[in-house]
Design a protein around this motif. Structure first.
Motif, short mmCIF file in Angstrom:
data_model
loop_
_atom_site.label_atom_id
_atom_site.label_comp_id
_atom_site.label_asym_id
_atom_site.label_seq_id
_atom_site.Cartn_x
_atom_site.Cartn_y
_atom_site.Cartn_z
N GLN A 58 0.82 -1.22 0.00
CA GLN A 58 0.00 0.00 0.00
C GLN A 58 0.86 1.27 0.00
O GLN A 58 0.56 2.26 0.66
CB GLN A 58 -0.95 0.02 1.21
N LEU A 59 1.90 1.23 -0.82
CA LEU A 59 2.78 2.40 -0.87
C LEU A 59 2.10 3.60 -1.49
O LEU A 59 2.53 4.75 -1.25
CB LEU A 59 4.04 2.06 -1.67
N ASP A 60 1.05 3.38 -2.27
CA ASP A 60 0.36 4.52 -2.88
C ASP A 60 -0.42 5.36 -1.88
O ASP A 60 -0.84 6.47 -2.18
CB ASP A 60 -0.57 4.04 -4.00
N GLU A 61 -0.62 4.80 -0.66
CA GLU A 61 -1.35 5.56 0.37
C GLU A 61 -0.42 6.41 1.24
O GLU A 61 -0.88 7.16 2.11
CB GLU A 61 -2.10 4.59 1.30
N ILE A 62 0.87 6.31 1.01
CA ILE A 62 1.81 7.04 1.88
C ILE A 62 1.69 8.54 1.75
O ILE A 62 2.04 9.30 2.65
CB ILE A 62 3.25 6.58 1.57
N ILE A 63 1.15 9.00 0.61
CA ILE A 63 1.01 10.44 0.42
C ILE A 63 0.08 11.05 1.46
O ILE A 63 0.28 12.17 1.93
CB ILE A 63 0.55 10.74 -1.02
#
Length: 328
Positions: A58-63
């Motif tokens: 879920q690296l796309d949620e790090i923002i």
């Protein structure tokens, strides 16, 4: 003073305004450069492609985590700025209160100096009055008694009465001697006529009759330049110091230095009295007499310095330094 404070406040305000403008310009330039770099490198597309590889994590949620963290930092900075502002206001209030207290303390010190000078003048006036009373009344009556006793002794042949008259005459002579000594102590020689140098020489000459040791005297002053209040304080300080040496020091040698120092815009006179006696108690308030305390207060009232310390290898050193405006 208030004008300087207003000028300083105005200068600080202008500096803060320039600092804010400079920071806004740097933030704007940094944002523009970031936009240009991101547009040129297509950072958004690259970020999407990179986060797609880590979908499992879920690296796309790090923002969103970074957004919340930035918002937290902004909130944290705001809280700290608010606390610093309150602390700054409190410190400024304390500084203003301390400044006000310092003004009151300076005023109290000035009032104390004026009061001590007034007390010194009143004390000298009382001494002059008492000296005049001793000289005009007590001294004259003693002189008359001495003359009458001399006539009586010359005219009587009574063997019983003559020893009594001689005893009374001896007592009268002792009283006259004591009266003269008290007059010298109460009323110093005229500083206007013989000057401080002459008064010091006369004081030391009289004091030597009761001192069994040797003295060394060094005088380097110009009498006509020294104000009377300063000269009288120096004289009284030397008088009190010599009295203490006679009573307590048990010294064999005494050194007296009275020097004058002149520099452009600054002049002072310094008395240094040293002996090789048994020393002293450095806490002058603990001593029985009030003479040294009175001398110290008189020096401080004239913005001078009073210092007493042990002398090496033994003895005591008394130093009095008083600034003055030379009489032209």
């Amino acid at each position: 003073m208030e004008g300087l404070q207003q000028l300083k406040h105005h200068t600080d305000h202008n500096q803060r305004k320039h600092s804010i403008k400079r920071d806004v310009v740097w933030i704007t330039i940094s944002s523009l450069i970031t936009y240009l770099v991101a547009s040129y490198l297509d950072l958004a597309e690259r970020y999407i492609d990179w986060t797609a590889l880590g979908e499992f994590y879920q690296l796309d949620e790090i923002i969103f985590v970074l957004l919340v963290f930035c918002a937290g930092l902004i909130w944290f900075s705001t809280r700290r700025i608010s606390e610093l502002s309150l602390s700054l206001k409190h410190n400024l209030a304390m500084q203003a209160e301390l400044s006000q207290n310092n003004k009151k303390i300076r005023q109290l010190l000035n009032d104390k100096q004026a009061l001590v000078q007034r007390i010194a003048l009143v004390r000298e006036s009382e001494r002059d009055h008492l000296a005049s009373e001793l000289h005009d009344i007590f001294g004259q009556h003693l002189a008359a008694m001495d003359a009458n006793l001399t006539v009586a002794l010359n005219q009587t042949d009574n063997p019983t009465l003559q020893p009594i008259l001689e005893s009374v005459m001896d007592s009268t002579t002792v009283l006259r001697s004591i009266t003269r000594n008290k007059l010298r102590h109460l009323k110093p020689p005229s500083l206007d006529s013989i000057g401080l140098k002459g008064a010091v020489r006369e004081l030391v000459s009289e004091w030597k009759h009761a001192f069994q040791g040797s003295e060394h005297l060094s005088l380097e002053i110009q009498d006509h330049e020294i104000p009377k209040a300063v000269a009288l304080s120096i004289y009284r300080g030397l008088q009190e110091g010599l009295r203490n040496i006679s009573r307590h020091a048990n010294a064999d040698q005494v050194f007296i230095y009275l020097h004058q120092f002149r520099e452009p815009g600054n002049a002072c006179i310094q008395l240094k009295l040293e002996d090789d006696g048994q020393g002293f108690n450095s806490n002058i308030e603990a001593q029985q007499g009030l003479g040294l305390i009175s001398i110290r207060e008189r020096c401080e009232a004239l913005d001078g310095e009073f210092y007493i310390a042990s002398r090496q290898p033994q003895g005591t050193c008394l130093t009095i330094t008083i600034p003055y405006d030379p009489i032209i």
